[in-house]
Design a protein around this motif. Structure first.
Motif, short mmCIF file in Angstrom:
data_model
loop_
_atom_site.label_atom_id
_atom_site.label_comp_id
_atom_site.label_asym_id
_atom_site.label_seq_id
_atom_site.Cartn_x
_atom_site.Cartn_y
_atom_site.Cartn_z
N GLU A 62 0.85 -1.06 0.10
CA GLU A 62 -0.10 -0.13 -0.27
C GLU A 62 1.14 1.25 -0.11
O GLU A 62 0.54 2.11 -0.54
N VAL A 65 2.73 1.59 -2.98
CA VAL A 65 1.74 2.24 -4.17
C VAL A 65 1.83 4.28 -4.36
O VAL A 65 1.72 4.64 -5.48
N LYS A 66 2.11 4.31 -3.42
CA LYS A 66 1.60 6.03 -3.14
C LYS A 66 3.10 6.43 -3.92
O LYS A 66 3.40 7.24 -4.08
N ASN A 69 5.46 5.19 -9.04
CA ASN A 69 4.58 5.06 -9.76
C ASN A 69 5.04 4.08 -10.77
O ASN A 69 4.24 3.46 -10.80
N ARG A 72 2.30 2.14 -9.24
CA ARG A 72 1.25 2.23 -8.54
C ARG A 72 0.23 1.82 -10.30
O ARG A 72 -0.83 1.38 -10.36
N ALA A 76 -3.12 -0.69 -11.73
CA ALA A 76 -4.07 0.13 -12.36
C ALA A 76 -4.67 -0.21 -13.36
O ALA A 76 -5.60 -0.12 -13.65
#
Length: 202
Positions: A62, A65-66, A69, A72, A76
């Motif tokens: 988690e 993901v921030k 990139n 993430r 997505a």
């Protein structure tokens, strides 16, 4: 009489040709219908099996993901399910493949380790194989579905490895262990001159 025979022969040939063309058209239509039905079955099988685990499975993932990139964007891409046509699934698999390849870029320093990189390599291999199968003329839908489950498994393994790496980094270094590591590190050793002026590493 000869003229009559020629006319009859021409008429007969025309009738035979017309029936032959009609039979060919019917056969072609039947084959097209069969091919469309086959494609529809493949589409429905892939649509049903197209379920990716696009949500991080632990706190480490988690947080990653921030900050990472490429990770993430990969998740997505997995979250967007194609609709309506097999071509849409082909386009999506290509997009997922490109996103997977980008996982090799900008890996956070904490995860820039052989064990993490090997997990990433496995995920990339599975994704690219899925993309390859989806672009075959005769799509092996069962193999595609198996690969989707394998991608999910390998992605979970990658996230667990990331979590394990973070947990290891939190373990406090015991007293004297850091000094011992420095002593064993030959790149930090001080060169000294031994007998016959030969430089040795202590």
């Amino acid at each position: 009489m000869s003229l009559m025979k020629n006319i009859l022969s021409c008429l007969l040939c025309t009738v035979v040709l017309l029936f032959s063309c009609k039979d060919d058209n019917q056969q072609r239509l039947a084959e097209n219908k069969k091919e469309m039905a086959k494609k529809e079955i493949i589409f429905l099988q892939i649509e049903k099996g197209w379920v990716f685990y696009d949500t991080p499975i632990n706190e480490t993932a988690e947080g990653t993901v921030k900050t990472w990139n490429e990770f993430r964007l990969f998740l997505a891409e997995l979250s967007k399910k194609p609709k309506k046509t097999i071509e849409a699934f082909q386009q999506k698999s290509t997009a997922i493949s490109k996103a997977a390849m980008n996982l090799n870029k900008n890996i956070p320093i904490a995860f820039d380790k052989p064990q993490i990189k090997s997990r990433i390599a496995v995920v990339i291999t599975k994704v690219r194989m899925m993309d390859l199968y989806l672009h075959l003329d005769n799509i092996p839908s069962k193999k595609v579905i198996v690969l989707i489950s394998e991608i999910n498994r390998e992605l979970a393994t990658l996230q667990r490895e990331m979590d394990k790496t973070v947990e290891k980094s939190k373990i406090p270094v015991e007293e004297g262990e850091a000094d011992l590591k420095r002593m064993l590190d030959s790149t930090r050793a001080i060169p000294t001159t031994g007998p016959n002026n030969v430089i040795t590493i202590e």
